[in-house]
Design a protein around this motif. Structure first.
Motif, PDB file in Angstrom:
ATOM      1  N   SER A 204       0.847  -1.149   0.088  1.00  0.00           N
ATOM      2  CA  SER A 204      -0.083   0.122   0.158  1.00  0.00           C
ATOM      3  C   SER A 204       0.888   1.324  -0.125  1.00  0.00           C
ATOM      4  CB  SER A 204      -0.957   0.073   1.287  1.00  0.00           C
ATOM      5  OG  SER A 204      -1.879   1.300   1.369  1.00  0.00           O
ATOM      6  N   LEU A 205       0.345   2.252  -0.554  1.00  0.00           N
ATOM      7  CA  LEU A 205       1.010   3.669  -0.479  1.00  0.00           C
ATOM      8  C   LEU A 205       0.337   4.627   0.245  1.00  0.00           C
ATOM      9  CD1 LEU A 205       2.736   3.939  -3.882  1.00  0.00           C
ATOM     10  CD2 LEU A 205       3.868   3.782  -1.834  1.00  0.00           C
ATOM     11  N   GLU A 206      -0.885   4.224   0.895  1.00  0.00           N
ATOM     12  CA  GLU A 206      -1.589   5.094   1.622  1.00  0.00           C
ATOM     13  C   GLU A 206      -1.074   5.134   3.060  1.00  0.00           C
ATOM     14  OE1 GLU A 206      -6.015   4.751   3.521  1.00  0.00           O
ATOM     15  OE2 GLU A 206      -5.823   3.851   1.612  1.00  0.00           O
ATOM     16  N   SER A 207      -0.520   6.448   3.410  1.00  0.00           N
ATOM     17  CA  SER A 207       0.142   6.585   4.606  1.00  0.00           C
ATOM     18  C   SER A 207      -0.678   6.814   5.574  1.00  0.00           C
ATOM     19  CB  SER A 207       1.371   7.552   4.248  1.00  0.00           C
ATOM     20  OG  SER A 207       2.311   7.177   3.480  1.00  0.00           O
ATOM     21  N   PRO A 208      -0.348   6.624   7.044  1.00  0.00           N
ATOM     22  CA  PRO A 208      -0.994   7.144   8.054  1.00  0.00           C
ATOM     23  C   PRO A 208      -0.570   8.616   8.221  1.00  0.00           C
ATOM     24  CG  PRO A 208       0.622   5.685   9.045  1.00  0.00           C
ATOM     25  CD  PRO A 208       0.484   5.522   7.399  1.00  0.00           C
ATOM     26  N   GLU A 209      -1.462   9.274   9.195  1.00  0.00           N
ATOM     27  CA  GLU A 209      -1.013  10.770   9.801  1.00  0.00           C
ATOM     28  C   GLU A 209       0.141  10.554  10.589  1.00  0.00           C
ATOM     29  OE1 GLU A 209      -4.119  12.835  11.241  1.00  0.00           O
ATOM     30  OE2 GLU A 209      -5.550  12.126   9.877  1.00  0.00           O
ATOM     31  N   GLU A 210       0.899  11.691  10.492  1.00  0.00           N
ATOM     32  CA  GLU A 210       2.179  11.683  11.492  1.00  0.00           C
ATOM     33  C   GLU A 210       1.627  11.425  12.925  1.00  0.00           C
ATOM     34  OE1 GLU A 210       6.247  12.911  12.349  1.00  0.00           O
ATOM     35  OE2 GLU A 210       5.394  13.663  10.533  1.00  0.00           O
ATOM     36  N   GLY A 211       2.654  10.527  13.804  1.00  0.00           N
ATOM     37  CA  GLY A 211       2.193  10.432  15.028  1.00  0.00           C
ATOM     38  C   GLY A 211       1.596   9.262  15.539  1.00  0.00           C
ATOM     39  N   CYS A 212       1.719   8.030  14.649  1.00  0.00           N
ATOM     40  CA  CYS A 212       1.285   6.712  14.975  1.00  0.00           C
ATOM     41  C   CYS A 212       2.199   6.095  15.828  1.00  0.00           C
ATOM     42  CB  CYS A 212       0.944   6.144  13.704  1.00  0.00           C
ATOM     43  SG  CYS A 212      -0.718   6.859  12.831  1.00  0.00           S
ATOM     44  N   LEU A 213       3.554   6.446  15.675  1.00  0.00           N
ATOM     45  CA  LEU A 213       4.411   5.777  16.446  1.00  0.00           C
ATOM     46  C   LEU A 213       4.680   6.240  17.780  1.00  0.00           C
ATOM     47  CD1 LEU A 213       6.765   5.174  13.319  1.00  0.00           C
ATOM     48  CD2 LEU A 213       5.309   3.316  14.356  1.00  0.00           C
ATOM     49  N   PRO A 214       5.389   5.318  18.895  1.00  0.00           N
ATOM     50  CA  PRO A 214       5.339   5.942  20.061  1.00  0.00           C
ATOM     51  C   PRO A 214       6.904   6.800  20.130  1.00  0.00           C
ATOM     52  CG  PRO A 214       5.722   3.427  19.922  1.00  0.00           C
ATOM     53  CD  PRO A 214       5.418   4.071  18.397  1.00  0.00           C
ATOM     54  N   ASP A 215       6.429   7.959  20.901  1.00  0.00           N
ATOM     55  CA  ASP A 215       7.549   9.142  21.255  1.00  0.00           C
ATOM     56  C   ASP A 215       7.818   8.908  22.580  1.00  0.00           C
ATOM     57  OD1 ASP A 215       9.053  11.214  21.513  1.00  0.00           O
ATOM     58  OD2 ASP A 215       7.881  12.586  20.521  1.00  0.00           O
ATOM     59  N   ALA A 216       8.966   8.228  23.082  1.00  0.00           N
ATOM     60  CA  ALA A 216       9.200   8.127  24.253  1.00  0.00           C
ATOM     61  C   ALA A 216       9.189   9.530  25.352  1.00  0.00           C
ATOM     62  CB  ALA A 216      10.722   7.547  24.592  1.00  0.00           C
ATOM     63  N   ARG A 217       9.673  10.498  24.542  1.00  0.00           N
ATOM     64  CA  ARG A 217       9.635  11.767  25.233  1.00  0.00           C
ATOM     65  C   ARG A 217       8.321  12.266  25.788  1.00  0.00           C
ATOM     66  NH1 ARG A 217      12.406  12.223  21.089  1.00  0.00           N
ATOM     67  NH2 ARG A 217      10.879  13.300  19.525  1.00  0.00           N
ATOM     68  N   GLN A 218       7.106  11.509  25.231  1.00  0.00           N
ATOM     69  CA  GLN A 218       5.759  11.920  25.946  1.00  0.00           C
ATOM     70  C   GLN A 218       5.292  11.084  27.069  1.00  0.00           C
ATOM     71  OE1 GLN A 218       2.801  12.575  22.696  1.00  0.00           O
ATOM     72  NE2 GLN A 218       4.242  13.017  21.211  1.00  0.00           N
ATOM     73  N   GLY A 219       6.210  10.232  27.539  1.00  0.00           N
ATOM     74  CA  GLY A 219       5.679   9.462  28.694  1.00  0.00           C
ATOM     75  C   GLY A 219       4.815   8.370  28.613  1.00  0.00           C
ATOM     76  N   ALA A 220       4.479   7.598  29.821  1.00  0.00           N
ATOM     77  CA  ALA A 220       4.033   6.333  29.797  1.00  0.00           C
ATOM     78  C   ALA A 220       2.607   6.296  29.491  1.00  0.00           C
ATOM     79  CB  ALA A 220       4.201   5.857  31.244  1.00  0.00           C
ATOM     80  N   LYS A 221       1.917   7.359  29.668  1.00  0.00           N
ATOM     81  CA  LYS A 221       0.407   7.495  29.122  1.00  0.00           C
ATOM     82  C   LYS A 221       0.383   7.283  27.498  1.00  0.00           C
ATOM     83  CE  LYS A 221      -3.697   9.705  28.901  1.00  0.00           C
ATOM     84  NZ  LYS A 221      -4.274   9.056  27.877  1.00  0.00           N
TER      85      LYS A 221
END
Length: 190
Positions: free
Chosen positions: A120-137
């Motif tokens: 597929s070339l249908e990309s999800p929106e930015e921000g789907c992957l974890p960002d450790a700087r944003q904390g456990a929640k």
């Protein structure tokens, strides 16, 4: 693109691609970035919506430019070398296979490979992957979206046994996660 015809020829092509990936990963010492490519390609999965996931979309210019994917154009380029020799294989299968081979080449367990993913070339929106700087929640929210549990989150974190933090990619200091960033073992947890 339709799912590939998974027949004897496709299986044979996968076997040859596996050998080429093994040689490439060993010679370029690129197991960590190949593991990251496989994870970031799959990590967009949304269990409720049944969207994203290991579908090769990370190769699109849009998704590859997401901040979490900084530097992965290197791994995509390596995979293009293998894809040029094995054009029948989908990018989705190739990226997943590269991740599996990276674990195996570095001494990790042998992982069953289920083939037949469609591209597929249908990309999800930015921000789907974890960002450790944003904390456990935030981490839990992202992983729960994928249908994973707290135990799964901890287990997947062990993949950091491979590789280094690269400030230009992750914004974390350029340090190895473990003492041997090219050996798959339990040292990240230790």
């Amino acid at each position: 693109m339709a799912a590939p015809l998974v027949d004897a020829d496709y299986r044979k092509e996968i076997g040859m691609a596996r050998r080429d990936l093994r040689a490439l990963i060993y010679s370029k010492q690129c197991a960590p970035i190949m593991l990251c490519l496989g994870w970031h390609n799959a990590g967009t999965y949304d269990a409720k919506m049944k969207t994203g996931g290991s579908n090769g979309s990370i190769r699109s210019g849009v998704e590859l430019k997401h901040s979490a994917n900084a530097g992965l154009e290197i791994a995509v380029g390596f995979c293009k070398e293998v894809k040029s020799k094995h054009p029948k294989i989908t990018y989705a299968d190739l990226y997943h296979l590269a991740c599996i081979v990276a674990v195996e080449v570095t001494g990790g367990p042998s992982i069953d490979f289920v083939l037949g993913r469609k591209d597929s070339l249908e990309s999800p929106e930015e921000g789907c992957l974890p960002d450790a700087r944003q904390g456990a929640k935030h981490l839990r929210d992202v992983f729960y979206r994928m249908g994973l549990s707290d135990k799964d989150i901890v287990a997947l974190s062990g993949g950091h046994t491979l590789g280094n933090a690269h400030k230009e990619r992750s914004r974390f200091e350029s340090l190895p996660w473990t003492t041997d960033p090219l050996k798959f073992d339990n040292s990240y947890f230790v």
